[in-house]
Structure formats: structure tokens, C-alpha cells
Design a protein around this motif. Structure first.
Motif, PDB file in Angstrom:
ATOM      1  N   ASN A   2      24.243  49.858   6.298  1.00  0.00           N
ATOM      2  CA  ASN A   2      25.412  49.552   5.492  1.00  0.00           C
ATOM      3  C   ASN A   2      26.060  48.294   6.074  1.00  0.00           C
ATOM      4  N   ALA A   3      25.799  47.159   5.427  1.00  0.00           N
ATOM      5  CA  ALA A   3      26.299  45.875   5.932  1.00  0.00           C
ATOM      6  C   ALA A   3      27.825  45.819   5.926  1.00  0.00           C
ATOM      7  N   THR A   4      28.456  46.407   4.933  1.00  0.00           N
ATOM      8  CA  THR A   4      29.921  46.410   4.874  1.00  0.00           C
ATOM      9  C   THR A   4      30.496  47.179   6.056  1.00  0.00           C
ATOM     10  N   ALA A   5      29.914  48.303   6.395  1.00  0.00           N
ATOM     11  CA  ALA A   5      30.373  49.080   7.549  1.00  0.00           C
ATOM     12  C   ALA A   5      30.175  48.293   8.844  1.00  0.00           C
ATOM     13  N   MET A   6      29.082  47.540   8.932  1.00  0.00           N
ATOM     14  CA  MET A   6      28.842  46.728  10.122  1.00  0.00           C
ATOM     15  C   MET A   6      29.887  45.634  10.250  1.00  0.00           C
ATOM     16  N   TRP A   7      30.246  44.981   9.128  1.00  0.00           N
ATOM     17  CA  TRP A   7      31.315  43.976   9.175  1.00  0.00           C
ATOM     18  C   TRP A   7      32.610  44.603   9.675  1.00  0.00           C
ATOM     19  N   GLU A   8      32.899  45.824   9.239  1.00  0.00           N
ATOM     20  CA  GLU A   8      34.116  46.520   9.696  1.00  0.00           C
ATOM     21  C   GLU A   8      34.067  46.759  11.203  1.00  0.00           C
ATOM     22  N   LYS A   9      32.897  47.135  11.720  1.00  0.00           N
ATOM     23  CA  LYS A   9      32.766  47.365  13.167  1.00  0.00           C
ATOM     24  C   LYS A   9      32.906  46.073  13.954  1.00  0.00           C
ATOM     25  N   LEU A  10      32.497  44.958  13.359  1.00  0.00           N
ATOM     26  CA  LEU A  10      32.574  43.664  14.034  1.00  0.00           C
ATOM     27  C   LEU A  10      33.951  42.998  13.914  1.00  0.00           C
ATOM     28  N   ARG A  11      34.794  43.533  13.061  1.00  0.00           N
ATOM     29  CA  ARG A  11      36.104  42.911  12.839  1.00  0.00           C
ATOM     30  C   ARG A  11      36.868  42.784  14.159  1.00  0.00           C
ATOM     31  N   GLY A  12      37.291  41.533  14.456  1.00  0.00           N
ATOM     32  CA  GLY A  12      38.061  41.271  15.664  1.00  0.00           C
ATOM     33  C   GLY A  12      37.228  41.243  16.937  1.00  0.00           C
ATOM     34  N   LYS A  13      35.896  41.321  16.789  1.00  0.00           N
ATOM     35  CA  LYS A  13      35.016  41.338  17.952  1.00  0.00           C
ATOM     36  C   LYS A  13      34.042  40.175  17.870  1.00  0.00           C
ATOM     37  N   ILE A  28      18.899  36.084  13.824  1.00  0.00           N
ATOM     38  CA  ILE A  28      18.655  35.642  12.447  1.00  0.00           C
ATOM     39  C   ILE A  28      18.479  36.855  11.534  1.00  0.00           C
ATOM     40  N   SER A  29      17.784  37.877  11.995  1.00  0.00           N
ATOM     41  CA  SER A  29      17.614  39.102  11.204  1.00  0.00           C
ATOM     42  C   SER A  29      18.957  39.774  10.942  1.00  0.00           C
ATOM     43  N   MET A  30      19.820  39.836  11.966  1.00  0.00           N
ATOM     44  CA  MET A  30      21.148  40.432  11.796  1.00  0.00           C
ATOM     45  C   MET A  30      21.962  39.648  10.764  1.00  0.00           C
ATOM     46  N   VAL A  31      21.906  38.321  10.842  1.00  0.00           N
ATOM     47  CA  VAL A  31      22.625  37.492   9.873  1.00  0.00           C
ATOM     48  C   VAL A  31      22.098  37.737   8.463  1.00  0.00           C
ATOM     49  N   CYS A  32      20.788  37.824   8.310  1.00  0.00           N
ATOM     50  CA  CYS A  32      20.213  38.085   6.988  1.00  0.00           C
ATOM     51  C   CYS A  32      20.728  39.401   6.403  1.00  0.00           C
ATOM     52  N   LEU A  33      20.797  40.428   7.235  1.00  0.00           N
ATOM     53  CA  LEU A  33      21.299  41.719   6.767  1.00  0.00           C
ATOM     54  C   LEU A  33      22.787  41.650   6.435  1.00  0.00           C
ATOM     55  N   LEU A  34      23.566  41.013   7.296  1.00  0.00           N
ATOM     56  CA  LEU A  34      25.013  40.946   7.077  1.00  0.00           C
ATOM     57  C   LEU A  34      25.378  40.075   5.882  1.00  0.00           C
ATOM     58  N   GLN A  35      24.683  38.965   5.714  1.00  0.00           N
ATOM     59  CA  GLN A  35      25.045  38.045   4.642  1.00  0.00           C
ATOM     60  C   GLN A  35      24.700  38.574   3.252  1.00  0.00           C
ATOM     61  N   LYS A  55      28.915  31.119   9.088  1.00  0.00           N
ATOM     62  CA  LYS A  55      30.323  31.393   8.815  1.00  0.00           C
ATOM     63  C   LYS A  55      30.416  32.083   7.469  1.00  0.00           C
ATOM     64  N   ALA A  56      31.299  33.062   7.402  1.00  0.00           N
ATOM     65  CA  ALA A  56      31.465  33.801   6.153  1.00  0.00           C
ATOM     66  C   ALA A  56      32.912  34.214   5.987  1.00  0.00           C
ATOM     67  N   LYS A  57      33.368  34.155   4.760  1.00  0.00           N
ATOM     68  CA  LYS A  57      34.689  34.678   4.452  1.00  0.00           C
ATOM     69  C   LYS A  57      34.502  36.149   4.108  1.00  0.00           C
ATOM     70  N   VAL A  58      34.918  37.000   5.042  1.00  0.00           N
ATOM     71  CA  VAL A  58      34.705  38.437   4.897  1.00  0.00           C
ATOM     72  C   VAL A  58      36.053  39.140   4.920  1.00  0.00           C
ATOM     73  N   LEU A  59      36.294  39.912   3.904  1.00  0.00           N
ATOM     74  CA  LEU A  59      37.504  40.725   3.843  1.00  0.00           C
ATOM     75  C   LEU A  59      38.753  39.883   4.078  1.00  0.00           C
ATOM     76  N   GLY A  60      38.761  38.665   3.493  1.00  0.00           N
ATOM     77  CA  GLY A  60      39.951  37.830   3.538  1.00  0.00           C
ATOM     78  C   GLY A  60      40.080  36.905   4.715  1.00  0.00           C
ATOM     79  N   SER A  61      39.137  36.887   5.651  1.00  0.00           N
ATOM     80  CA  SER A  61      39.238  35.980   6.788  1.00  0.00           C
ATOM     81  C   SER A  61      37.895  35.325   7.069  1.00  0.00           C
TER      82      SER A  61
END
Length: 67
Positions: A2-13, A28-35, A55-61
């Protein structure tokens, strides 16, 4: 996966892969999954430089990932 859940775990980290070309491949594999959940107009990557920056605009930042 779940890429969205991973972005949430990475928030502020910061996520860092340190090592050789194998670690670069993992990054590169992690970026492919997250993007995959980010609209095309809200992400940017410099794949052809010695320092790959995603760089990505994720959840407003703007959330940069560097390697």
C-alpha cells in the motif's frame, strides 16, 4: 503493498539507502512503488545524474527523496 500507507509512515522522516549499486537498485524500486500513487504533474525525478533526486507533492507538501 500500500503505497499511500508507506507515504504516511515516511511523513516527517527521511529514508536513506547507503551502499553500492545494489542499494541504488533497491532505492529506484522503492521510488517506482511510491510514485505509482502520485499524479504525473506532481512528481519530478532526475534519473540521469550521478545523484538521483525524486520529488513529489504528497498530501499537500513537497517530499524530496535523495540518493
Amino acid at each position: 503493498w500500500n503505497a499511500t500507507a508507506m507515504w504516511e509512515k515516511l511523513r516527517g522522516k527521511r529514508l536513506v539507502f547507503v551502499g553500492d549499486s545494489l542499494n541504488r537498485g533497491q532505492w529506484i524500486s522503492m521510488v517506482c512503488l511510491l510514485q505509482s500513487v502520485i499524479p504525473k504533474d506532481q512528481k519530478y525525478m532526475t534519473p540521469n545524474s550521478h545523484l538521483t533526486i525524486f520529488k513529489a507533492k504528497v498530501l499537500g507538501s513537497l517530499s524530496p527523496l535523495h540518493v
